[in-house]
Motif scaffolding. Structure first.
Motif, PDB file in Angstrom:
ATOM      1  N   LYS A 256     -11.831  -4.943  -3.287  1.00 17.31           N
ATOM      2  CA  LYS A 256     -13.050  -5.364  -2.561  1.00 17.31           C
ATOM      3  C   LYS A 256     -14.300  -4.997  -3.353  1.00 17.31           C
ATOM      4  O   LYS A 256     -15.130  -4.189  -2.912  1.00 17.31           O
ATOM      5  CB  LYS A 256     -13.065  -4.762  -1.161  1.00 17.31           C
TER       6      LYS A 256
ATOM      7  N   GLY B 237       1.523  -5.590   5.624  1.00 17.59           N
ATOM      8  CA  GLY B 237       1.870  -4.363   4.908  1.00 17.59           C
ATOM      9  C   GLY B 237       2.912  -3.551   5.633  1.00 17.59           C
ATOM     10  O   GLY B 237       4.125  -3.756   5.493  1.00 17.59           O
ATOM     11  N   ARG B 238       2.431  -2.609   6.469  1.00 22.00           N
ATOM     12  CA  ARG B 238       3.324  -1.604   7.048  1.00 22.00           C
ATOM     13  C   ARG B 238       4.454  -2.175   7.902  1.00 22.00           C
ATOM     14  O   ARG B 238       5.527  -1.562   7.980  1.00 22.00           O
ATOM     15  CB  ARG B 238       2.491  -0.597   7.858  1.00 22.00           C
TER      16      ARG B 238
ATOM     17  N   ASP C  59       0.831  -1.214   0.000  1.00 23.96           N
ATOM     18  CA  ASP C  59       0.000   0.000   0.000  1.00 23.96           C
ATOM     19  C   ASP C  59       0.859   1.255   0.000  1.00 23.96           C
ATOM     20  O   ASP C  59       0.623   2.187  -0.755  1.00 23.96           O
ATOM     21  CB  ASP C  59      -0.879   0.034   1.263  1.00 23.96           C
TER      22      ASP C  59
ATOM     23  N   SER D 216     -10.618  -6.974   9.772  1.00 28.91           N
ATOM     24  CA  SER D 216      -9.729  -7.005  10.937  1.00 28.91           C
ATOM     25  C   SER D 216      -9.971  -5.873  11.936  1.00 28.91           C
ATOM     26  O   SER D 216      -9.601  -6.000  13.102  1.00 28.91           O
ATOM     27  CB  SER D 216      -8.275  -6.928  10.457  1.00 28.91           C
TER      28      SER D 216
ATOM     29  N   GLN E 259      -1.728  -3.939  13.120  1.00 35.38           N
ATOM     30  CA  GLN E 259      -3.102  -3.923  13.637  1.00 35.38           C
ATOM     31  C   GLN E 259      -3.268  -4.799  14.886  1.00 35.38           C
ATOM     32  O   GLN E 259      -4.368  -4.984  15.384  1.00 35.38           O
ATOM     33  CB  GLN E 259      -4.073  -4.384  12.558  1.00 35.38           C
TER      34      GLN E 259
ATOM     35  N   LYS F  27      -0.052  -7.873  -2.713  1.00 34.83           N
ATOM     36  CA  LYS F  27      -1.435  -7.390  -2.791  1.00 34.83           C
ATOM     37  C   LYS F  27      -1.418  -5.905  -3.150  1.00 34.83           C
ATOM     38  O   LYS F  27      -0.717  -5.112  -2.518  1.00 34.83           O
ATOM     39  CB  LYS F  27      -2.123  -7.603  -1.434  1.00 34.83           C
TER      40      LYS F  27
END
Ligand code: BMP
Length: 243
Positions: free
Chosen positions: A94, A217-218, A29, A143, A199, A62
């Motif tokens: 999505k 991701g991050r 992302d 999530s 998260q 992704k």
């Protein structure tokens, strides 16, 4: 056009998983922009460098709206073209729309070269949207803590996932009891789990509860050393997969 009729195992994803002993999918992302001045060509070059350095440890990448709007459709196509042989390419928009529009979107992602696409299950009509070859992953449980409508409608969403011919589902790694439940109820579906580290879910937690792949991701893209962070995540995954 021969739309497929039954759910299928995402073979390419599982083949990379076995070859690399990895269940990691990178959520690309927010690649590092600090040295790019925000220019899309420089951001894209950074993505190439990052994927080149990580491709032996991850099984897929992704791509969703954040990257699309940073590097544009042509940039996404370049990435897909370049890494298609080495990574599973999962689009994450999505999709949730009337079947005619959803079908157009899914077909366009397939034509771009993506191997998989995430879709919402709430919309209904997914049986009319499946593409020739692209895998579909239904969003079954998100999530974040505010995803209460997913919790309230969980049984219906499981039923839709089993009827809609999706090949896999997305369940937040932060919602481990839901992963456990779905593993029993939808044993054939590939379960993708985002929400690791940033998260709050622990690395490999999702695998221990029956998830198949972890989306990160991050914790990687914002790391000062993405390769080391990825290798650490992989080590923990491998120790769980061995037991
Ligand atoms: P991160 O590891 O930086 O938190 O990123 C998680 C990724 O997974 C994001 O791309 C997000 O869009 C996606 N995701 C999620 O976090 N939770 C969900 O329930 C579904 C997702 O697709």
């Amino acid at each position: 056009m021969g739309y497929y009729l039954e759910p299928r195992v995402p073979l390419k994803l599982w083949r990379f998983a076995e070859d690399r002993r990895s269940r990691l999918i990178l959520a690309l992302d927010f690649p590092d922009r600090s040295s790019t001045g925000g220019r899309s060509r420089s951001i894209l070059d950074g993505c190439f460098r990052l994927l080149d350095s990580l491709k032996e440890y991850i099984v897929g990448v992704k791509i969703g709206f954040p990257l699309l709007f940073s590097i544009g459709v042509d940039g996404v196509k370049e990435l897909v073209e370049d890494f298609k042989k080495e990574l599973y390419l999962l689009s994450d928009f999505k999709i949730g729309d009337i079947p005619e529009v959803a079908r157009y979107a899914i077909k366009s992602l397939e034509d771009t070269g993506f191997d998989g696409a995430t879709v919402h299950l709430f919309q209904g009509g997914l049986r009319r949207t499946v593409g020739d070859s692209i895998n579909l992953f239904g969003v079954l449980m998100m999530s974040h803590p505010e995803a209460v409508l997913f919790e309230k409608n969980f049984k219906e969403l499981i039923y839709e996932a089993s009827e809609a011919r999706v090949d896999g589902v997305v369940i937040g790694a932060t919602k481990k009891e839901y992963i456990q439940d779905v593993r029993k109820k939808l044993p054939q579906k590939t379960i993708l789990c985002p929400g690791i580290v940033t998260q709050g879910a622990e690395p490999s937690q999702a695998l221990r509860y029956g998830g198949d792949f972890e989306i990160v991701g991050r914790a990687i893209t914002a790391s000062t050393d993405p390769v080391i962070s990825t290798r650490k995540l992989l080590e923990v995954e491998r120790s769980v997969l061995q037991t």
